[in-house]
Design a protein around this motif. Structure first.
Motif, PDB file in Angstrom:
ATOM      1  N   VAL A  50      37.556  32.018  42.253  1.00 61.48           N
ATOM      2  CA  VAL A  50      37.283  33.439  42.028  1.00 61.48           C
ATOM      3  C   VAL A  50      36.572  33.565  40.687  1.00 61.48           C
ATOM      4  N   PRO A  51      35.299  33.891  40.711  1.00 58.40           N
ATOM      5  CA  PRO A  51      34.581  33.980  39.442  1.00 58.40           C
ATOM      6  C   PRO A  51      35.106  35.143  38.596  1.00 58.40           C
ATOM      7  N   PRO A  52      35.318  34.924  37.313  1.00 54.41           N
ATOM      8  CA  PRO A  52      35.810  36.025  36.483  1.00 54.41           C
ATOM      9  C   PRO A  52      34.738  37.097  36.316  1.00 54.41           C
ATOM     10  N   ARG A  53      35.197  38.324  36.143  1.00 52.39           N
ATOM     11  CA  ARG A  53      34.243  39.433  35.972  1.00 52.39           C
ATOM     12  C   ARG A  53      33.622  39.361  34.587  1.00 52.39           C
TER      13      ARG A  53
ATOM     14  N   LYS B   4      50.513  39.799  46.855  1.00 50.44           N
ATOM     15  CA  LYS B   4      49.699  39.263  45.769  1.00 50.44           C
ATOM     16  C   LYS B   4      48.270  39.130  46.280  1.00 50.44           C
ATOM     17  N   TYR B   5      47.378  39.902  45.694  1.00 50.32           N
ATOM     18  CA  TYR B   5      45.982  39.905  46.145  1.00 50.32           C
ATOM     19  C   TYR B   5      45.209  38.803  45.441  1.00 50.32           C
ATOM     20  N   ILE B   6      44.390  38.091  46.239  1.00 44.19           N
ATOM     21  CA  ILE B   6      43.571  37.016  45.683  1.00 44.19           C
ATOM     22  C   ILE B   6      42.101  37.329  46.005  1.00 44.19           C
ATOM     23  N   GLY B   7      41.224  37.128  45.054  1.00 38.04           N
ATOM     24  CA  GLY B   7      39.804  37.344  45.301  1.00 38.04           C
ATOM     25  C   GLY B   7      39.179  38.199  44.225  1.00 38.04           C
ATOM     26  N   ARG B   8      37.951  38.594  44.507  1.00 39.23           N
ATOM     27  CA  ARG B   8      37.235  39.396  43.517  1.00 39.23           C
ATOM     28  C   ARG B   8      37.801  40.808  43.474  1.00 39.23           C
ATOM     29  N   THR B   9      37.796  41.401  42.313  1.00 39.33           N
ATOM     30  CA  THR B   9      38.280  42.778  42.173  1.00 39.33           C
ATOM     31  C   THR B   9      37.165  43.744  42.564  1.00 39.33           C
ATOM     32  N   LEU B  10      37.573  44.953  42.908  1.00 41.60           N
ATOM     33  CA  LEU B  10      36.622  45.948  43.401  1.00 41.60           C
ATOM     34  C   LEU B  10      36.397  47.056  42.381  1.00 41.60           C
ATOM     35  N   ASP B  11      35.239  47.710  42.496  1.00 44.42           N
ATOM     36  CA  ASP B  11      34.996  48.920  41.722  1.00 44.42           C
ATOM     37  C   ASP B  11      35.366  50.155  42.525  1.00 44.42           C
ATOM     38  N   HIS B  12      35.424  49.981  43.857  1.00 44.22           N
ATOM     39  CA  HIS B  12      35.715  51.132  44.713  1.00 44.22           C
ATOM     40  C   HIS B  12      37.200  51.459  44.703  1.00 44.22           C
TER      41      HIS B  12
END
Lengths: 221, 205
Positions: A50-53, B4-12
């Motif tokens: 997971v690439p960091p923001r 537990k959420y895994i992955g990229r975070t969202l802006d939405h």
């Protein structure tokens, strides 16, 4: 563009020849050799990475945005300027009379063709409308015949009904005959009552008595 | 066990448009809907629903295949209202919408747009290109000053809060080549921006 590149090469020259030929120059950026083809997908070892923001400070972000907007506007301006100056299409647009003449010639040709088509269509249309009119007249005549047939049929039926009713009217009681009829009915009273015996014989009349038993008859004797 | 959420975070943040509209009386016509993404601007961005047309639901609703809806809206972006209604269809799947309660509508939609800024119409050519243009002019026996300045290609559209000046108007700001006037001067500590741009300018001449 070619002229510009030429000029860049010969910057030391005082006066360069003016070349108006143009062609596209495509530059390939960030070519990494050898590179994994894009259709190979994500590597197995990188699937769950997971690439960091990116964490850019607000001040820097604003400044970067401003600089990039400025850069884009300037490049777009230069692009527009060069396009308007060297594009072959733009060079031709200046001759307005020629364009107008071309337009008029094209319009005249189109109008001529259109008139021809219209004349052809007129002949076809007139033939078609005449045939349609004939068809309509034929249809109307057929309809008229059917209507007349139906009308005569209905008249016949009505006459039959009248005949039937006339036949029935012979048995009607008229006002002149009323007294006589009343007298007649009073003189001949009809008793609709009846009784049933054990054997199922119908004995008509309310006042009628059953035939007397032999025993009873005997006693009487 | 908590999720537990895994992955990229969202802006939405919020719901899809259908999740809101499908649960409202009369499909929410006349109601105000906002997008969370545009709340980063100080001016209000919202849309008022005018007409709704439903799309069929996908067989199985997943995160990759969510139900869309075609909506005609009266759109206001950063307190600037679009003159014509806008159709929202392709972006209706985004889980970024929220419904504004009726009693908060007036307060939410309040706000002024950024005033129109007048920008200069022309800008100087970059030094090298200018040199080439001058050489061209000399070669073609034309005045040297010809085409030393070019028209700036500004972004146009209903939401642009700036425009090039017309005749007899003075621009509010000056646009020059180079870095320009920074928003945060602290980033350029120890650098004389004016002098550096002047040096470059003189060299080109």
């Amino acid at each position: 563009m070619f002229r510009i590149i030429n000029n860049l090469k010969n910057l030391s020259l005082d006066i360069s020849p003016v070349v108006t030929d143009t062609f596209n120059v495509i530059s390939v950026r960030w070519r990494r050799n050898p590179r994994k083809p894009i259709w190979k997908g994500t590597a197995k070892s990188k699937i769950f990475r997971v690439p960091p923001r990116p964490n850019i400070p607000e001040e820097e972000r604003l400044e970067i945005t401003r600089l990039y907007n400025k850069y884009r506007t300037e490049v777009k301006s230069i692009n527009n300027y060069l396009t308007s100056k060297y594009n072959v299409e733009n060079q031709q647009e200046d001759d307005k009379d020629l364009k107008q003449k071309q337009f008029e010639a094209d319009l005249a040709a189109c109008m001529k063709l259109n008139d021809e088509w219209n004349a052809k269509q007129k002949i076809l249309r007139e033939a078609r409308t005449a045939a349609e009119l004939q068809d309509l007249i034929k249809l109307a005549q057929e309809k008229k015949l059917i209507t007349l047939e139906k009308r005569s049929q209905r008249l016949k039926e009505a006459e039959e009904i009248v005949k039937e009713q006339k036949e029935l009217s012979k048995h009607f009681i008229l006002p002149e005959m009323l007294d006589a009829e009343i007298e007649k009915s009073l003189a001949n009273p009809v008793d609709h009552n009846f009784a049933l015996d054990k054997e199922g014989n119908r004995i008509i009349g309310r006042e009628t008595r059953p035939p007397l038993d032999k025993k009873v008859e005997k006693i009487r004797q | 066990m908590p999720y537990k959420y895994i992955g990229r975070t969202l802006d939405h943040k919020g719901k899809t448009l259908w999740e809101i509209i499908g649960n409202l009386k009369n499909c929410g016509i006349g109601r105000v809907i906002a997008r969370n993404m545009f709340e980063r601007y100080p001016e209000p961005t919202f849309m008022r629903i005018l007409e709704v047309e439903a799309h069929p639901s996908p067989e199985k609703i997943t995160m990759d295949d969510r139900r869309r809806v075609k909506v005609l809206v009266d759109y206001t972006f950063r307190a600037k209202r679009l003159p014509e209604p806008l159709i929202i269809d392709a972006i209706s799947y985004k889980a970024d919408y929220k419904l504004i309660p009726k009693d908060e509508e007036a307060n939410y939609c309040k706000g002024n747009s950024i005033p129109m800024k007048l920008m200069p119409k022309m800008i100087e050519l970059p030094p090298l290109l200018k040199e080439l243009v001058i050489r061209d002019n000399i070669a073609n026996n034309e005045p040297i000053d010809k085409d030393n300045e070019i028209e700036i290609a500004y972004k146009r559209g209903p939401f642009a809060n700036f425009r090039p000046v017309k005749e007899n108007e003075k621009p509010d700001v000056e646009v020059t080549l180079g870095v320009g006037e920074p928003i945060t001067p602290s980033l350029y500590k120890g650098i004389d921006l004016k002098q550096s741009s002047n040096v470059r300018h003189n060299k080109s001449q």
